[in-house]
Design an enzyme around this catalytic site. Structure first.
Site, short mmCIF file in Angstrom:
data_model
loop_
_atom_site.label_atom_id
_atom_site.label_comp_id
_atom_site.label_asym_id
_atom_site.label_seq_id
_atom_site.Cartn_x
_atom_site.Cartn_y
_atom_site.Cartn_z
N HIS A 87 1.56 -0.99 10.52
CA HIS A 87 0.61 0.69 10.67
C HIS A 87 1.34 1.38 11.56
CE1 HIS A 87 -2.31 -1.61 7.81
NE2 HIS A 87 -1.58 -0.63 6.87
N HIS A 125 -2.35 -2.60 11.57
CA HIS A 125 -2.04 -4.13 12.35
C HIS A 125 -0.21 -2.87 12.43
CE1 HIS A 125 0.48 -3.57 8.72
NE2 HIS A 125 -0.40 -4.20 8.14
N GLN A 171 6.39 2.11 -3.68
CA GLN A 171 4.96 3.26 -3.60
C GLN A 171 5.73 4.21 -2.36
OE1 GLN A 171 1.74 2.53 -1.75
NE2 GLN A 171 2.05 2.76 0.22
P1 AMP Z 1 -1.94 0.69 3.34
O1 AMP Z 1 -3.47 0.52 4.86
O2 AMP Z 1 -1.31 -1.17 2.98
O3 AMP Z 1 -1.96 1.26 2.05
O4 AMP Z 1 -0.38 1.12 4.89
C1 AMP Z 1 -0.57 2.17 4.76
C2 AMP Z 1 0.95 2.59 4.98
O5 AMP Z 1 1.44 1.88 5.96
C3 AMP Z 1 1.78 2.39 4.39
O6 AMP Z 1 2.89 3.37 3.51
C4 AMP Z 1 2.74 1.05 4.22
O7 AMP Z 1 3.63 0.84 3.28
C5 AMP Z 1 3.02 0.66 5.52
N1 AMP Z 1 2.95 -0.85 5.64
C6 AMP Z 1 1.94 -1.87 5.72
N2 AMP Z 1 2.18 -2.96 6.07
C7 AMP Z 1 3.58 -2.51 6.77
C8 AMP Z 1 4.49 -3.08 7.30
N3 AMP Z 1 4.00 -4.82 7.07
N4 AMP Z 1 5.45 -2.85 7.76
C9 AMP Z 1 5.66 -1.25 7.80
N5 AMP Z 1 4.87 -0.76 7.18
C10 AMP Z 1 3.59 -1.22 6.89
#
Ligand code: AMP
Length: 285
Positions: free
Chosen positions: A37, A34, A155
């Site tokens: 990312h 989204h 995290q």
């Molecule tokens: P995930 O795919 O959920 O493991 O997230 C991958 C990366 O994207 C991680 O570093 C998350 O913290 C970051 N991330 C997920 N959602 C958001 C968001 N709404 N805003 C900024 N970064 C995000």
């Protein structure tokens, strides 16, 4: 943009770029991408000449009964979005490539203390799974810099601590949380919400803002503020897991004189677990 599926191919691509003097930024993800990312990819492009994104739903960070099996996998869409964003390489390893041996007898990375509180308390082994896979991905990709979202505040702290404790040769950058127009933090898990739950969901951020206002107005009884916030969430239809006021630098419990705070919360809507957080910086001249 190249798609890379095996570890040797990653090495070949990265070494080629390095030989021509180019630096590498890395964005690890679990896919179902989204705008949050994609904001990390944008940031990565400003930090280095080449950007690699990984898409890997990491079984090691899901507990029994969590959503590993049904986690949304949308590779074709993700590839199109990454290509449009100007990504150079997408690493999409298979589980057997990352974990060729029995998960119960492999080497793990444990970041103590930080991993046992907040989300770690409700998800035992989660941060061990995160630290281990991120360590592996760093070793495979060997980036100069890696970008993580502040949406997952705990995290980022776990990863920074791992990198520091183990003298890993890269920089960690965190980037702000991207939100929907109504304040809900973007998350792949938002797609699990039914329309009624989606209507309630922005209330999580609303409660963080409300609590921040209370603190900025002088509220210093943090346990009382936490209890009040959890009760308000419950009233709105959430099943709160935690709502916690912490020191932003180490996630310790704050005293009245601390000025750099973070509010963190996790709450369920049905079986969907949402998390969010908000920094509160007080005083300061
Ligand atoms: P995930 O795919 O959920 O493991 O997230 C991958 C990366 O994207 C991680 O570093 C998350 O913290 C970051 N991330 C997920 N959602 C958001 C968001 N709404 N805003 C900024 N970064 C995000």
């Amino acid at each position: 943009m190249i798609q890379i599926e095996t570890t040797p191919e990653v090495g070949a691509a990265v070494q080629g770029w390095r030989r021509s003097g180019q630096s590498i930024a890395f964005v690890p993800t679990m896919g179902n991408l989204h705008r949050g990312h994609l904001a990390l990819v944008e940031r990565a492009k400003r930090e280095a000449q080449r950007v690699i994104v990984s898409i890997f739903v990491n079984p090691l960070q899901f507990g029994p009964g969590e959503d590993f099996e049904r986690y949304p996998r949308t590779l074709a869409q993700d590839m199109a979005a990454l290509k449009a964003a100007g990504t150079d390489g997408v690493y999409t390893p298979a589980v057997a490539d990352i974990y060729p041996r029995d998960l119960n007898s492999m080497t793990y990375v444990e970041v103590p203390a930080l991993s046992d509180i907040l989300c770690g308390a409700s998800r035992p082994g989660h941060f061990r799974g995160v630290a281990t896979v991120v360590n592996k991905l760093f070793n495979i990709v060997q980036p100069d810099v890696a970008i993580f979202g502040e949406k997952d505040f705990q995290q980022v702290m776990v990863i920074r601590r791992m990198v520091d404790d183990l003298s890993m040769p890269l920089r960690i950058i965190s980037a702000p949380t991207i939100r929907e127009a109504d304040g809900l933090a973007m998350s792949s898990r938002n797609g699990y919400l039914n329309p009624e739950q989606r209507g309630i969901a922005p209330g999580l951020y609303g409660q963080l803002l409300h609590c921040r206002d209370r603190i900025v107005a002088g509220g210093r009884d943090f346990p009382a503020l936490e209890t009040e916030a959890a009760a308000a969430l419950e009233k709105r239809g959430f099943r709160p897991d935690y709502f916690s006021v912490r020191r932003a630098n180490d996630l310790g419990l704050p005293a009245g004189a601390d000025t750099d705070l973070v509010l963190l919360c996790a709450a369920y809507l049905g079986s969907t677990r949402l998390i969010d957080n908000l920094r509160v910086t007080l005083g300061g001249t």
